[in-house]
Enzyme design. Sequence first.
Site, PDB file in Angstrom:
ATOM      1  N   CYS A  33     -10.981   0.241   3.491  1.00  0.00           N
ATOM      2  CA  CYS A  33     -10.391   1.461   2.965  1.00  0.00           C
ATOM      3  C   CYS A  33     -11.013   2.697   3.575  1.00  0.00           C
ATOM      4  O   CYS A  33     -10.555   3.810   3.367  1.00  0.00           O
ATOM      5  CB  CYS A  33     -10.480   1.496   1.446  1.00  0.00           C
ATOM      6  SG  CYS A  33     -12.147   1.714   0.838  1.00  0.00           S
ATOM      7  N   CYS A 103     -13.736  -0.830  -5.277  1.00  0.00           N
ATOM      8  CA  CYS A 103     -14.411   0.463  -5.278  1.00  0.00           C
ATOM      9  C   CYS A 103     -15.688   0.383  -6.114  1.00  0.00           C
ATOM     10  O   CYS A 103     -16.694   1.023  -5.808  1.00  0.00           O
ATOM     11  CB  CYS A 103     -13.499   1.560  -5.821  1.00  0.00           C
ATOM     12  SG  CYS A 103     -11.808   1.446  -5.252  1.00  0.00           S
TER      13      CYS A 103
END
Lengths: 145, 145, 387, 387
Positions: A33, A103
């Site tokens: 990402c 995340c």
Amino acid sequence: MYSEKVMDHFQNPRNVGEIENASGVGTVGNAKCGDIMRMYLDIDDDGIIRDCKFKTFGCGAAVATSSMATELVKGKTVQEALEITNKAVMEALDGLPPVKVHCSLLAEEAIHAALWDYAQKHDIKIEGLEKPKSDISEEEDEEDY
Amino acid sequence: MYSEKVMDHFQNPRNVGEIENASGVGTVGNAKCGDIMRMYLDIDDDGIIRDCKFKTFGCGAAVATSSMATELVKGKTVQEALEITNKAVMEALDGLPPVKVHCSLLAEEAIHAALWDYAQKHDIKIEGLEKPKSDISEEEDEEDY
Amino acid sequence: MKKLIYLDNAATTKTAPEVMEAMIPYFTEYYGNPSSVYDFAGISKKALDESRETIANALHAKENEIYFTAGGSEADNWALKATAEAYAAKGKHIITTKIEHHAILHTGEYLEKLGYEVTYLDVDEFGVVKLDQLKKAIRPDTILISVMFANNEIGTIQPIKEIGEIAHEQGILFHTDAVQAFGQVPIDVDEYHIDMLSASGHKLNGPKGIGFLYIRKGVKIRSFVHGGAQERKRRAGTENVPGIVGLGKAVELAVNTMEERTAKEKELRDYLIDRVLKEVPYTRLNGHRTNRLPNNANFSFQFVEGESLLIMLDMDGICGSSGSACTSGSLDPSHVLLAIGLPHEIAHGSLRLTLSAETTKEDIDFVVESIKKIVTKLRSMSPLYED
Amino acid sequence: MKKLIYLDNAATTKTAPEVMEAMIPYFTEYYGNPSSVYDFAGISKKALDESRETIANALHAKENEIYFTAGGSEADNWALKATAEAYAAKGKHIITTKIEHHAILHTGEYLEKLGYEVTYLDVDEFGVVKLDQLKKAIRPDTILISVMFANNEIGTIQPIKEIGEIAHEQGILFHTDAVQAFGQVPIDVDEYHIDMLSASGHKLNGPKGIGFLYIRKGVKIRSFVHGGAQERKRRAGTENVPGIVGLGKAVELAVNTMEERTAKEKELRDYLIDRVLKEVPYTRLNGHRTNRLPNNANFSFQFVEGESLLIMLDMDGICGSSGSACTSGSLDPSHVLLAIGLPHEIAHGSLRLTLSAETTKEDIDFVVESIKKIVTKLRSMSPLYED
Ligand SMILES: Cc1ncc(COP(=O)(O)O)c(C=O)c1O
Ligand SMILES: Cc1ncc(COP(=O)(O)O)c(C=O)c1O
Ligand code: FES
Ligand code: FES
């Protein structure tokens, strides 16, 4: 998409910033990402984390987990900090969407990286701490149709 | 879908019925759509078509073209009747949808079949009249996708 | 306009006012793209989720097993083509029936061109699949059985549970085209062993252009429309949010009213059937007398051609159909009527009347009188009929 | 609800009130199935024909060259898969670009699995296809060139006429995905040598779930959805009549207002671009400065991540996007921004703002101030940024 807790920590992130002459600094990124998280720890002689700050280039979840992670870490011992998992961070935030779980891994790894840096600098061995990967991306297990 | 003329001839078909001891009777069918048309001609000694009736098992267009064909045929000579094409019938009806063109062929062929029957019975040779097919279906030229 | 007696609810239905009301805000107010990040689009996303939940509940399925499509045809195409592709390594044999909708039949023919083998099962005189023939048709390389839940022309309901059991005993996927049945009869995908199920909104007072494919978790079907990540990456394209909301509402209504509505429809349907069979000579009922859709009646009037009948009914303000509306461009007699054994010219004179919740006894009385008058007139014009 | 500044019109648009008004009767009043025989259904049929005519006129095409689909993705899938199939005997090579929408790219990947070869052309720093590279990529077995008319992320308009000429000189079919361009720029399929063109209703203030594929007469494309005889037997499924009516109305409005509307949008867009570039440091405009869609602005803010930016804008009531809405489920940086040469971390900080006819100068002023504030805040949190 995000829980209220996540939105709160995203809008009013706690402990943003840097610590000069920090005891330990860890930077981790996710190549998939492209996001990057840097964690600063101020650890006293008793091994208590006095202060913790972060800087994050990343999505809303990345910012919120950074913020929450710093909150969780503060006041803990090094050993306690090591046991803070991404799951604990997520739970403290009332959950994350499935696509955003990674995340929170970034936050866990950032703590580890900062602790590793602290251990290296002070020539300490921390039980259970392994050299952190600089890239935490894993294989997505989504099916391809 | 149909023109007003078609609808008129469908709702109020002219010349429905049979002619007893007709000079000629022709029955044609279309195997593809399963429809059948029978045409009766009453032809006098001068070869003038005095009367014409039909019975049709078929779609709206089949009924309307039958009706129109009988109208067109009446009062004509055998030779003139032979020249009535399906196109003429269609034009007299202000046209038909493309998928219904074959129904008007049924009318053309029914006239021919009745004339053929008349010629056979009276042992006449009518110039330009060929033995009609009992089935007028043709290959559809639609593409297959 | 003169009074309209709409008895073609198997072709399509009126969108219910409640459905309209539910949809409209999603056109002009909450028009956001569900894939977007901002809160405004979250409203659209939530609406999708709610509709999916309603539909899943109606089938006793799980939400993440419902995939929205543009309608029944796409769902059928998807189910067949994309499982054929996914399971080609296991085998290339598919079993279906002779009375499926063209969305299945023509897809089957397409697959045959690609090298698949398709067995088209016969049906009995009532339109019911023969289970022993099904069992015999199964081969080691059979990957899919697709049998419609209820037929769109003659309304016959298939023994879906038995078929599902046979399929699952043999480890074969089972798809059912429930475009006509969904909303009319209760369906439980687990009880009936259904792996995939197609449905279409406009058949149950929902909007046109929306439908869904139920796909049981674990079925390895490929994508049919490739592109964006919508529908869990399985069906690309910006979601038709108003359509999906409307479909959800229509399903909710259909489920809530099913018992009462279909009981009333059945009563009227039986009244229609009884009167027509009694009062119009040379007439037969097509399909099964009891195992049929609550709103479906299908007759054959000997010596009468279907289109002429329809046009004359239309002149009396009655909307009916002869064979399937989708195929009215074609001149072939209904493949379904041929499959139940009707000869060509009788297959031609069929009339399908499909009721709605709004149909009244007065409507039916008017229709019966109209049929009697028209059939008499057409027979008097018919070269096949001698009185 | 707080005031909403909707600047994501490339993701989807509000259905125009005129479109709603046109559609509504076809849900509840004229709900007949266009394939049915009775007069009542003729109303639906006529509505289809009128919409088809409006759309054909907008493209300088013929009515029987317009085929309705469920949207842009289906049209793209159809165009690629079904020409690939139809022309396989001639060759199995397809040329497209690296910046296509996923509806093209993922379909291309799918075709590669089936044994086709796909060349993905590069673009220059502004996102423009290189014509000499295109010419070199053509081979004797090339059957199709598919290049989007305008890009959905960076708004760059391609030299479609030149590409069409190259394709036709070589006797190769030319498809263009005009989902973003149709209604925003004039299109003439003859002048541009376009054989197939995809469009989607909800991008031009029409409804979601409807679109079309223009297919030039003579193109031997197969069916994609098999079944009933709708759309001249090329696309099965009961027609989405209200959707088609709505699309027709939307196209009519788009064509009629195009000149005035896009002139106003361009002015506001340029004002937005100028202010942002001047007032926010470390910022770049993505896409071509002039050859771009009238309503598209796309920026990269260095050291800033896109999602965070979007969420903060959302808190100010501003709807924007980062990359394509359809791919927001994915974490990959935009393939379009990578293709124009942006490094990973800059590709990440992109913001697309797409205006509508309703956007005002006050909106833009508010947005610019918001961007300035947010970018400063995010940069202060960024480990990449040192002030
Ligand atoms: C260029 C382009 N092509 C195709 C599509 C797909 O259109 P739809 O989402 O209507 O299927 C889109 C929008 O999502 C697009 O921007
Ligand atoms: C049994 C059956 N399957 C499939 C379809 C196709 O559905 P749609 O027209 O919504 O695509 C229909 C109706 O037309 C149907 O009756
Ligand atoms: S998406 Fe990369 S950290 Fe959240
Ligand atoms: S369809 Fe057979 S005669 Fe018209």
